[in-house]
Each structure stands twice: as structure tokens, then as C-alpha cells.
Design a protein around this motif. Structure first.
Motif, PDB file in Angstrom:
ATOM      1  N   VAL A 204      12.118   6.929   8.057  1.00  0.00           N
ATOM      2  CA  VAL A 204      10.706   7.307   7.914  1.00  0.00           C
ATOM      3  C   VAL A 204      10.315   7.126   6.453  1.00  0.00           C
ATOM      4  N   LEU A 205       9.324   6.255   6.201  1.00  0.00           N
ATOM      5  CA  LEU A 205       8.875   5.967   4.843  1.00  0.00           C
ATOM      6  C   LEU A 205       7.588   6.744   4.566  1.00  0.00           C
ATOM      7  N   GLU A 206       7.539   7.418   3.420  1.00  0.00           N
ATOM      8  CA  GLU A 206       6.319   8.132   3.012  1.00  0.00           C
ATOM      9  C   GLU A 206       5.536   7.213   2.076  1.00  0.00           C
ATOM     10  N   LEU A 207       4.309   6.890   2.479  1.00  0.00           N
ATOM     11  CA  LEU A 207       3.518   5.883   1.773  1.00  0.00           C
ATOM     12  C   LEU A 207       2.125   6.411   1.421  1.00  0.00           C
ATOM     13  N   LYS A 208       1.496   5.765   0.449  1.00  0.00           N
ATOM     14  CA  LYS A 208       0.106   6.016   0.112  1.00  0.00           C
ATOM     15  C   LYS A 208      -0.708   4.787   0.522  1.00  0.00           C
ATOM     16  N   THR A 209      -1.854   5.011   1.173  1.00  0.00           N
ATOM     17  CA  THR A 209      -2.634   3.862   1.643  1.00  0.00           C
ATOM     18  C   THR A 209      -3.268   3.068   0.502  1.00  0.00           C
ATOM     19  N   ASP A 218      -6.206  -5.327   6.477  1.00  0.00           N
ATOM     20  CA  ASP A 218      -5.000  -5.097   7.283  1.00  0.00           C
ATOM     21  C   ASP A 218      -4.835  -3.626   7.635  1.00  0.00           C
ATOM     22  N   LEU A 219      -5.374  -2.738   6.780  1.00  0.00           N
ATOM     23  CA  LEU A 219      -5.293  -1.299   7.095  1.00  0.00           C
ATOM     24  C   LEU A 219      -6.014  -0.969   8.393  1.00  0.00           C
ATOM     25  N   GLU A 229     -14.019   2.719   6.826  1.00  0.00           N
ATOM     26  CA  GLU A 229     -13.017   3.724   6.474  1.00  0.00           C
ATOM     27  C   GLU A 229     -11.831   3.097   5.759  1.00  0.00           C
ATOM     28  N   ALA A 230     -11.523   1.839   6.096  1.00  0.00           N
ATOM     29  CA  ALA A 230     -10.349   1.186   5.512  1.00  0.00           C
ATOM     30  C   ALA A 230     -10.519   0.931   4.015  1.00  0.00           C
ATOM     31  N   HIS A 231     -11.763   0.656   3.594  1.00  0.00           N
ATOM     32  CA  HIS A 231     -11.986   0.353   2.182  1.00  0.00           C
ATOM     33  C   HIS A 231     -11.839   1.611   1.325  1.00  0.00           C
ATOM     34  N   ASP A 232     -11.016   1.481   0.287  1.00  0.00           N
ATOM     35  CA  ASP A 232     -10.784   2.557  -0.693  1.00  0.00           C
ATOM     36  C   ASP A 232     -10.175   3.818  -0.067  1.00  0.00           C
ATOM     37  N   LEU A 233      -9.504   3.662   1.092  1.00  0.00           N
ATOM     38  CA  LEU A 233      -8.845   4.816   1.717  1.00  0.00           C
ATOM     39  C   LEU A 233      -7.642   5.236   0.860  1.00  0.00           C
ATOM     40  N   ASP A 234      -7.526   6.518   0.577  1.00  0.00           N
ATOM     41  CA  ASP A 234      -6.441   7.021  -0.272  1.00  0.00           C
ATOM     42  C   ASP A 234      -5.862   8.290   0.357  1.00  0.00           C
TER      43      ASP A 234
END
Length: 440
Positions: A204-209, A218-219, A229-234
Motif C-alpha cells: 500500500v503506497l501513501e501518495l499525494k495527488t 490522468d487523475l 475536480e482533477a485540476h489542482d487537487l491536493d
């Protein structure tokens, strides 16, 4: 009835319509008699209501309605018979002393007239007509893409560069739970790549969008979220690895060729590259043609000079819109629409002067070609004429579809005319160079 026209100037006129009692009295009487037969008024049997009572109750409304119908029909007929080309619609002039109790009526309408002008398709300055070619770099990329797409998946224990990973992205905060498959080249940044490299199924990898992928679009697919929602999602997301595969490119052999094209039609890598080049350049031609159509449209608008009845059109926008507008708002709307209106007038003149028409048979054939293209995308490459006729008939029974296809076909005819008559300068470019030059 008497209709007269007074020209204010070349772009503005006033039409006066005089209606006498003889023009409308018979029609009003007929309508009131029909009302009398149907009226239900307490104290009288149906059909026996005194005509005077009916006139008192309904006479004024019927008079106004019938005079307005007569007025509109007469005005439309006059404009058609006199071949008066107007912009917008006639605007009634207000009359403070108008009296519906009079026997005779007089109405005035302001007209905005279409200007007289000349269109020169062939100008002194040439318009660039791009010819986009599929160069060797493009063909190499396409061949590699095909080989990867039809390649063999080989299961692996650990993630390495170039691998294809399947897993599930989750986030409690955004209620995300979505399975995705992607290649490692989609991931952005050395820190993120290091998290994937060496990982195994079940990790399980913990990632930041933020800055997770090369392309934020691709998000949308990774997380199953919408475009905005995909743009600038953090946000923080977890990714559970389920499968790791290496895709072994397919060999360039007859088995692959027959998967891509009808059996036996492509028998070598050279023929494969030729077919890919042909198909790619057909798609490029559509983009080049659209660019040419846009550029010639821009050229014609910029170089065909004529005045418009601007004040009339601003007034028309102000008075006929769905919502009331101030003079300033109407002026702003006019500024937004002026360029489009100018091209509509130019295009209409070109169509009329060159007798460009769309016949039903042409529209039917055009619809069938569109249908064949759509069906080919789903693997149906040889539909019968009967099937095409049936689908085309269904499409052409829809008025909106007929309008859309007619506009597309007329654009095609205009493009052919421009290619024949405009001053064009052909420029050969690769698709990559075309994108850089035109859109960047």
C-alpha cells in the motif's frame, strides 16, 4: 390596407401600415359569432347569448388579436414581395396617442437593412493551407504503440521502469475507491517513482495527488473524478498494488497484421507503416481543413468592409431579449455578436453568388458516410446499403439532425470553394510542428 416605406438612410427605414375598418371587421364579426355559439354566460342558454353582450365582454380583445394577426401577415408578405433584406426583426414604434376605440389604425415599424457589399474570396495576401505529413518519428511511435497494445502481458513480482500496474486508489476524505491500470511513465517526479519502484503486489503506497502525474487529466481516470475536480487537487490517497505486469511487444508478423486490418491486406512492416501513414494523414487532413476554414473566415471578416445598422441592432437586442437589458448591456451583447453577424452575411452572400445548395440526395449520402465512419470505429467495416439507408432515414427524420448535417455539408462545400478560389500557400509540416505553430 396601405403599406408605405420611408428610407432614413442606406441601413435604416420605416414601414407604415394603415389598416381600415373594412380590413378587419368581417373577421372580427366571424370570431364574435363563434364565441356567441360557444359562450357559457349565467342566465342564458348556450348559443343564445345576445351578440351585444358578447361584444361588450370579448369585443376589444378579439379586435386587438385580429388586427395584430392581420398586421403581422401583411408586414411579412410585404417584406417578402419587396425583397427587403432585414437584420433582426421589425421593431414597432411606440405611439402615445394610439386609440383602439378608433375605426382605422396606423402602425409604424423600424427596419434595420442588410448592407450592400462585395466579397473577394481571392485576396492579395495568401492564406496558409497546411499539409500535415506523418513523419518517421510519428510512424515509429504508432508502430510501437500498436506493438504494446497487442503485446503479451508477463506477470512480475516487483515494479520496475516501464511496467504496467493495476491497483485501487482510495481516499476517505473524497470517498474515492477506484481501480486503475497504468504504466509507470504516467507518474511524475523522482520521489513518486521511487515509491513505486521495487514495490510488490499487496503493498500500500501513501501518495499525494499534487504533482503525482505527468498530466492532471490522468487523475480523472485514476480516481474517477470530474474534470474540474482533477485540476489542482491536493489530497492524500492510498494505492494498493494488485498486479504488476510487463508488456512484451508483439512481433511484427502476419498474425499482428491480420488483427489490425482485413486478413491478407497487409503483409509486411513496410505495408503496415504505409497504412498507418495513410490513416494518420486522413485524420490530419481534417484538422488542417478546419484550420484553413477558420483562417479564411477570419480573413473574410477582416477584409470585407461594410457598415451595419448598429444602433438599430442594439435597440433590437435590448427590446427582444428574454430579460430586459440596459443600453450598456445591449451594447456589450452587440459587440460580442457583431463578428458572427458579419460572417453570417458574408457567408450567405458567398453561398448565393456561387449557387451552393444542399439537396436531399446529397444530405442522405453525407449522412450515410457519417454513419459508416461511426460504425467502423466499432469494428463494423462493411455495412449493407439497406442497413445504411435505414439508419439514415431515422436520422433524417429528426429536424435537429437535419439542420446539423446540413450545416456540416455546407461547410464542406464552402471549404471546397475556398480551396478552388482563394489565394492559398501550401505549407508541409509534421503533426508535431503543426501543433507548435498553430496552437502554441
Amino acid at each position: 390596407m396601405d403599406i408605405t416605406r420611408e428610407h432614413i438612410d442606406e441601413l435604416n427605414a420605416v414601414v407604415k401600415v394603415a389598416i381600415s375598418k373594412d380590413d378587419y371587421s368581417d373577421k372580427v364579426a366571424t370570431v364574435l359569432n363563434d364565441y356567441r355559439k360557444q359562450a357559457n354566460i349565467p342566465g342564458f342558454r348556450k348559443g343564445h347569448v345576445p351578440l351585444g353582450l358578447v361584444k361588450k365582454q370579448y369585443g376589444k380583445a378579439v379586435l386587438v388579436d385580429e388586427v395584430n394577426k392581420l398586421l403581422q401577415n401583411a408586414l411579412d408578405k410585404y417584406l417578402t414581395e419587396e425583397k427587403i433584406d432585414v437584420l433582426g426583426n421589425p421593431l414597432p414604434r411606440p405611439q402615445d396617442d394610439f386609440d383602439w376605440d378608433a375605426d382605422d389604425f396606423s402602425f409604424e415599424f423600424e427596419l434595420g437593412l442588410a448592407p450592400e457589399f462585395e466579397v473577394k474570396i481571392k485576396g492579395s495576401k495568401p492564406v496558409t493551407h497546411y499539409h500535415i505529413v506523418a513523419d518517421d518519428k510519428t510512424l515509429d511511435e504508432q508502430v510501437d504503440r500498436v506493438r504494446q497494445q497487442y503485446g503479451k502481458l508477463i506477470s512480475k513480482e516487483e515494479v520496475e521502469e516501464g511496467d504496467e500496474i493495476t491497483g485501487t486508489f482510495t481516499s476517505e476524505e473524497k470517498e474515492i475507491d477506484n481501480k486503475a491500470t497504468f504504466t509507470l511513465d504516467k507518474i511524475k517526479g523522482k520521489r513518486n517513482l521511487n515509491k513505486f519502484t521495487g514495490s510488490k503486489a499487496g503493498d500500500v503506497l501513501e501518495l499525494k495527488t499534487k504533482n503525482l502525474v505527468q498530466d492532471e487529466h490522468d487523475l480523472m481516470h485514476f480516481l474517477k473524478i470530474d474534470h474540474d475536480e482533477a485540476h489542482d487537487l491536493d489530497i492524500a490517497v492510498s494505492f494498493t498494488i494488485e498486479e504488476i505486469n510487463k508488456r512484451e511487444p508483439a512481433e511484427l508478423n502476419q498474425e499482428l497484421f491480420d488483427k489490425l486490418f482485413p486478413a491478407g491486406t497487409v503483409t509486411s512492416e513496410e505495408e503496415l507503416r504505409a497504412r498507418i501513414k495513410e490513416d494518420a494523414e486522413k485524420q490530419y487532413e481534417q484538422q488542417a481543413d478546419q484550420k484553413l476554414l477558420n483562417d479564411i473566415t477570419e480573413y473574410l471578416v477582416e477584409n470585407t468592409k461594410f457598415d451595419l445598422p448598429a444602433e438599430f441592432l442594439k435597440k433590437w437586442i435590448r427590446e427582444t431579449g428574454e430579460n430586459p437589458l440596459t443600453e450598456e448591456q445591449a451594447g456589450e451583447e452587440y459587440e460580442k455578436s457583431e463578428k458572427g453577424l458579419r460572417y453570417q452575411l458574408i457567408e450567405s452572400k458567398i453561398i448565393n453568388e456561387n449557387d451552393l445548395q444542399v439537396s436531399f440526395d446529397e444530405l442522405k449520402d453525407f449522412a450515410k458516410g457519417f454513419i459508416k465512419t461511426q460504425m467502423a470505429q466499432f469494428g463494423q467495416t462493411d455495412p449493407s446499403e439497406e442497413e445504411l439507408d435505414s439508419i439514415a432515414a431515422r436520422i433524417l427524420s429528426n429536424r435537429d439532425e437535419v439542420k446539423r448535417l446540413s450545416e456540416q455539408l455546407m461547410s464542406k462545400k464552402l471549404l471546397e470553394l475556398y480551396k478552388e478560389k482563394a489565394n492559398l500557400k501550401t505549407k508541409e509540416v509534421s503533426f508535431e510542428d503543426f501543433i507548435k505553430e498553430v496552437y502554441q
